[in-house]
Design a protein around this motif. Sequence first.
Motif, PDB file in Angstrom:
ATOM      1  N   LYS A 133       0.838  -1.128  -0.078  1.00  0.00           N
ATOM      2  CA  LYS A 133       0.147  -0.101   0.114  1.00  0.00           C
ATOM      3  C   LYS A 133       0.782   1.242  -0.143  1.00  0.00           C
ATOM      4  O   LYS A 133       0.402   2.235  -0.507  1.00  0.00           O
ATOM      5  CB  LYS A 133      -1.014   0.069   1.165  1.00  0.00           C
ATOM      6  CG  LYS A 133      -1.919  -1.119   1.112  1.00  0.00           C
ATOM      7  CD  LYS A 133      -2.760  -1.095   2.362  1.00  0.00           C
ATOM      8  CE  LYS A 133      -3.940  -2.082   2.472  1.00  0.00           C
ATOM      9  NZ  LYS A 133      -4.550  -2.232   3.657  1.00  0.00           N
ATOM     10  N   VAL A 134       2.033   1.217   0.671  1.00  0.00           N
ATOM     11  CA  VAL A 134       2.889   2.394   0.657  1.00  0.00           C
ATOM     12  C   VAL A 134       4.441   2.005   0.631  1.00  0.00           C
ATOM     13  O   VAL A 134       4.684   0.865   1.163  1.00  0.00           O
ATOM     14  CB  VAL A 134       2.304   3.281   1.754  1.00  0.00           C
ATOM     15  CG1 VAL A 134       2.681   2.660   3.248  1.00  0.00           C
ATOM     16  CG2 VAL A 134       3.180   4.654   1.876  1.00  0.00           C
ATOM     17  N   SER A 135       5.144   2.748   0.236  1.00  0.00           N
ATOM     18  CA  SER A 135       6.509   2.462  -0.019  1.00  0.00           C
ATOM     19  C   SER A 135       7.180   3.137   0.978  1.00  0.00           C
ATOM     20  O   SER A 135       6.695   4.300   1.710  1.00  0.00           O
ATOM     21  CB  SER A 135       7.301   2.774  -1.114  1.00  0.00           C
ATOM     22  OG  SER A 135       7.202   4.102  -1.388  1.00  0.00           O
ATOM     23  N   LEU A 136       8.602   2.911   1.386  1.00  0.00           N
ATOM     24  CA  LEU A 136       9.295   3.588   2.564  1.00  0.00           C
ATOM     25  C   LEU A 136       9.431   5.172   1.935  1.00  0.00           C
ATOM     26  O   LEU A 136       9.316   6.156   2.945  1.00  0.00           O
ATOM     27  CB  LEU A 136      10.627   2.978   2.920  1.00  0.00           C
ATOM     28  CG  LEU A 136      11.401   3.570   3.816  1.00  0.00           C
ATOM     29  CD1 LEU A 136      10.771   3.533   5.202  1.00  0.00           C
ATOM     30  CD2 LEU A 136      12.777   3.041   4.086  1.00  0.00           C
ATOM     31  N   LYS A 137       9.593   5.059   0.756  1.00  0.00           N
ATOM     32  CA  LYS A 137      10.143   6.513   0.156  1.00  0.00           C
ATOM     33  C   LYS A 137       8.752   7.441   0.265  1.00  0.00           C
ATOM     34  O   LYS A 137       8.759   8.654   0.770  1.00  0.00           O
ATOM     35  CB  LYS A 137      10.271   6.324  -1.538  1.00  0.00           C
ATOM     36  CG  LYS A 137      10.677   7.670  -1.741  1.00  0.00           C
ATOM     37  CD  LYS A 137      10.888   7.620  -3.355  1.00  0.00           C
ATOM     38  CE  LYS A 137      10.738   8.932  -4.017  1.00  0.00           C
ATOM     39  NZ  LYS A 137      11.167   8.947  -5.627  1.00  0.00           N
ATOM     40  N   GLU A 138       7.723   6.838   0.192  1.00  0.00           N
ATOM     41  CA  GLU A 138       6.269   7.582   0.323  1.00  0.00           C
ATOM     42  C   GLU A 138       5.900   8.110   1.669  1.00  0.00           C
ATOM     43  O   GLU A 138       5.540   9.281   2.060  1.00  0.00           O
ATOM     44  CB  GLU A 138       5.115   6.778  -0.077  1.00  0.00           C
ATOM     45  CG  GLU A 138       5.204   6.579  -1.891  1.00  0.00           C
ATOM     46  CD  GLU A 138       3.904   5.642  -2.259  1.00  0.00           C
ATOM     47  OE1 GLU A 138       3.627   5.851  -3.378  1.00  0.00           O
ATOM     48  OE2 GLU A 138       3.745   4.563  -1.468  1.00  0.00           O
TER      49      GLU A 138
END
Length: 791
Positions: A133-138
């Motif tokens: 659902k979400v990356s570390l960058k996001e």
Amino acid sequence: MNTQNCFHCGNDIVKKEEILFDQKSFCCTGCKTVYEIFSLNDLICYYDFENAPGATPQDIKGKYDFLENKDIVEKLLEFDEDKTQVVSLYIPHIHCSSCIWILENLNKLNKGVSASQVNFHEKKVRITFTFEKVSLKEIVLLLSSIGYEPYISLENYENKKKEVDRSLYYKIGVAFFSFGNIMLLSFPEYFEVGEFWIEQYKGFFRWLIFALALPPFFYSAWGYYVSAWKSIKSRMLNIDIPIALGIVVMFVRSTFDIAMGYGQGFFDSMCGLIFFMLLGKMFQQKTYNFLSFERDYKSYFPIAVTKILSDKSEEAIQVYDIQKGDRLLIRNQELIPVDGILISEKTSIDYSFVTGEAVPIEKKSGDKIYAGGKQIGNVVEMEVLQSVSQSYLTQLWSNDVFQKHIDRKYKTITDKISRYFTPALLLLAIVSFSYWIFIDANTAFNVFTAILIVACPCALALTAPFTLGNVLRIMGYKKFYLKNATVIEQLAKVNTVVFDKTGTITTNKKTSIIYEGMSLSDEDLKLLKNTLRGSNHPLSRRLYDFIPNQVKLEITHFEEIIGKGIFATVNGYTIKLGSSQFLQHMSENTHKKTKVHVEINGIYKGSYVFNNQYREGLENLFEKLSKQYNLVVLSGDNDGERKILEKMLPSETTLVFNQKPEDKLAFIEGLQKQGKNVMMVGDGLNDAGALAQANVGISISENVNVFSPACDGILDASQFSKIDYFLRFSKNAMKTIYMSFGLSLLYNVVGLSYAVTGNLLPIVAAIIMPLSTVTIVSFVTITSNYFATRK
């Protein structure tokens, strides 16, 4: 030029650059955008905790593109499974309750974040999220967009220490330099030397003193002004307000004296005040750093893990003796203490300690398994990738998910005193100044500043944390490991102590075992030994040690039902071990002894009879405890040993048998409804529910790796007979806090009596203040150490 403050960050806004939105003023588009984000996600409460708590978001375009590299991300993650990832990020801007609130509500800003937890002291946020659902960058970009940009260092990220902040040392150095030189230049006026050259250059010396006073006033004391201003903006009075006010008044008054030719002013006292105040602050920082180090160093869990040696034999070793490359044996319900590679064919791991998700994850041979998981099912082998991280185990143990929400009385006392102390102090200073100004202006000024300085409650605020931190250290040294300082207060309130029987008041090491029933063949013994190898129950561990060494066999199915028994399939044979009810063998023994019944391929073989050996010092311990506490023994066994226990233990001890795990929990709950403050002492396996329910849950650790986040403390089995000592020591710890509160208040009363009467100079007060902190710290250390040595 007209200015006003930004609603989000509090910075001044130049009228031409003002951005109006939702009837509020912002200094830039970034602050307005953050407000919009919070508004759209129903997070406007952020601004209720403190006025203008935010920071202006920075332009970070392209800065975090490296987080698209999977190898780099893997190094940053603490935990990485299919649907759950965990990362800890250092965020320098964390500074107030608003920061904590917004960072612990990140899940409202992004649905990919399932949980976030702030460590305020270390300025870190631990985020649990899902890569799907979400990356570390996001996540990093999200944090940056709301003014909480993390600091990420790729070089030794996990182990790199944050750079030491040396600004306090620089400020102390500047203040000391100016203080010494101003004192030197002031000697002629101190001694009223009337030489002609001194009179000729008096004006020059005075303005030189003024110049030397500027760096301490504007640089060294700046932190007090900032703290005081933030406190005023948030409408919460802190102790830095009167300190900052005293410094400013002293500077203005001294400048006026020099400008008008009245004298050299009080610049020597001002610089001395700043120097000694900063010296006191440095001492307090060193104190807290010392406490933190001691806590980390002494918080070793006294749990063991089974190491497989090169000759295939097994040895129980302490967790901190684990080395890279070791091969470990992990039984059912055991904690995986280190990251490693699964060697066995397959297993299921419960990572609820780490992620809060209780759904077991299937693992196969060659997969990486992470520290903090709980192995479920058949015994498995793993190879260690890195040595154990005690701080990580401590973090798991102290997870907020497992915290008990209780009143912390000592905190309330400190908070109440601090809340009313500052306004009362300001009122006293103003009244005293008003009285003396009509008698002697110089004395009035001295009185005003001396009151503000001498009554600083630094020592008062340091009392509780330092006392409890020292007690934690002492208890850890004596092999009683507490989750946090709050447990000490709860121990002091206990009036009822409940003990489990098997594995708690009985010992694993001195139990005699007799087999009754059909004779067992060598094949039967192989099956039993291999079945028992995967269990952590105290009776299973004793029986495993009792049966001679056998050839290792493959276990195709293993299931342990807590409070009942084990069901397993080994080499095509079906084995059942446990209570008579579990085996549905109702010819229960007439002597009502503790038994483990055996069934192989549906044929009842017989039972192992346990003649329990009770822990050394049990009778003496119960005799001591019975004088102050209500005592209860809860057991899952039948009442076959009732008469033995009645003979050994005090007559007022309550004995309750045939208790399932859920019955133990209900029993504890019943005691609490009667107004009892309950401490539960158990083995951490069958008693997990009761340990969680009790006001204080203590798990006994002998030679097994049973880790329960529900417990508040872990007691090494060798220290069992000293439980009364630990309870008494906790009461004495609270007594020490109250005594040091009294000593600190007495210091303030005596100091104020001299200050109000004009008999205490500001510089003397500035020296006395850190000395009072030293006195309190010395007192609580000596007193708590004294109570620790009392038998």
